[in-house]
Write an enzyme that holds these catalytic residues in place. Structure first.
Site, short mmCIF file in Angstrom:
data_model
loop_
_atom_site.label_atom_id
_atom_site.label_comp_id
_atom_site.label_asym_id
_atom_site.label_seq_id
_atom_site.Cartn_x
_atom_site.Cartn_y
_atom_site.Cartn_z
N HIS A 21 5.70 -1.78 -7.73
CA HIS A 21 5.11 -0.67 -6.97
C HIS A 21 5.02 -1.05 -5.48
CE1 HIS A 21 1.96 2.64 -6.51
NE2 HIS A 21 1.80 1.94 -5.39
N GLU A 22 4.44 -2.21 -5.21
CA GLU A 22 4.30 -2.64 -3.82
C GLU A 22 5.65 -2.97 -3.19
OE1 GLU A 22 1.59 -2.06 -2.61
OE2 GLU A 22 0.29 -2.00 -4.36
N HIS A 56 7.26 0.20 -1.92
CA HIS A 56 6.74 0.58 -0.61
C HIS A 56 7.43 -0.22 0.50
CE1 HIS A 56 3.61 3.30 -1.85
NE2 HIS A 56 2.90 2.39 -2.50
#
Length: 255
Positions: free
Chosen positions: A46-47, A50
């Site tokens: 997820h990170e 980004h």
């Protein structure tokens, strides 16, 4: 790629194999380790999503900050990104949004790039949910051992709940980051003070029984559309929280 991340992936692979084959002295412990490590892997991805999207949008500093190594220890707030999400899974079976990579928004030129950077994280949770539920909606779940089947169902529930929470247009969450570039400067200034407490407000609302029931109703409706039954996700959680003792209904289903 960070050795820390590779170690977590190794734990996920070994415990997943143990759940699948039954080669474990405690199926519940194996499910706990498999789901927890898989959940941390999804948080890292997820990170990373980004950061990778920000890199291609002009923020070259994400590489220097270590965000492209998938190392969870490199995040700005390890407590918010890893520890609390894992704790909420253990205590409540809820996919808490992580989110602690610093993006230099000043070097990103286009509004759609800002929106895409914010959306990249929860879209990773959506992709993870689709992978977890693939055996269900592809019709191959009958060949999957029941403990692994239940573990996948619970892991999918975490991913779906995380995606929904992340996409809420609340200051401090990714959903607000998607729409923020398109708001007027005055609106952004007025909503900015809510960013530090936005997630707390969401969880406060989830304590209201009617809101909680509605939220998890939506989660289960999505899982049902993907072929995952309420019983399967429920039994997955029962196996995950093995310290709470056995559950007769899931023992019958597993038997």
């Amino acid at each position: 790629m960070s050795p820390v991340f590779l170690g977590i992936v190794a734990v996920m692979a070994v415990t997943g194999w143990a759940v699948w084959t039954g080669y474990s002295t405690s199926t519940g412990l194996a499910v706990f380790l498999f789901v927890t490590s898989a959940w941390v892997v999804s948080l890292c991805l997820h990170e990373y999503a980004h950061a990778r999207t920000a890199l291609h949008s002009g923020d070259l500093g994400v590489e220097d900050r270590g965000y492209l190594t998938l190392n969870p220890l490199a995040y700005t707030h390890t407590l918010l990104s890893i520890v609390l999400p894992v704790l909420f899974v253990i205590l409540g079976g809820l996919g808490l949004p992580g989110g602690a990579v610093y993006i230099n928004r000043g070097v990103i030129r286009h509004r759609w790039q800002h929106s895409l950077i914010s959306a990249a994280g929860p879209l990773t949770n959506v992709a993870f949910a689709l992978v977890c539920t693939a055996p269900f909606w592809l019709g191959g779940i009958d060949d999957v051992p029941l403990p692994f089947r239940f573990a996948l169902a619970f892991l999918a529930l975490l991913q779906v709940s995380a995606a929904i929470l992340n996409f809420l247009p609340v200051p401090g969450l990714d959903g607000y980051g998607v729409i923020e570039p398109w708001l007027s400067p005055n609106t952004r200034r007025e909503l900015a003070p809510l960013a530090p407490i936005g997630l707390l407000l969401v969880f406060g609302l989830l304590w209201i029984p009617a809101v909680n029931q509605f939220f998890f109703g939506v989660v289960h409706d999505i899982l049902s559309a993907l072929g995952v039954s309420d019983l399967e996700s429920y039994c997955g959680r029962r196996l995950y929280t093995f310290w709470q003792g056995s559950e007769g209904l899931c023992e019958v289903a597993a038997g």
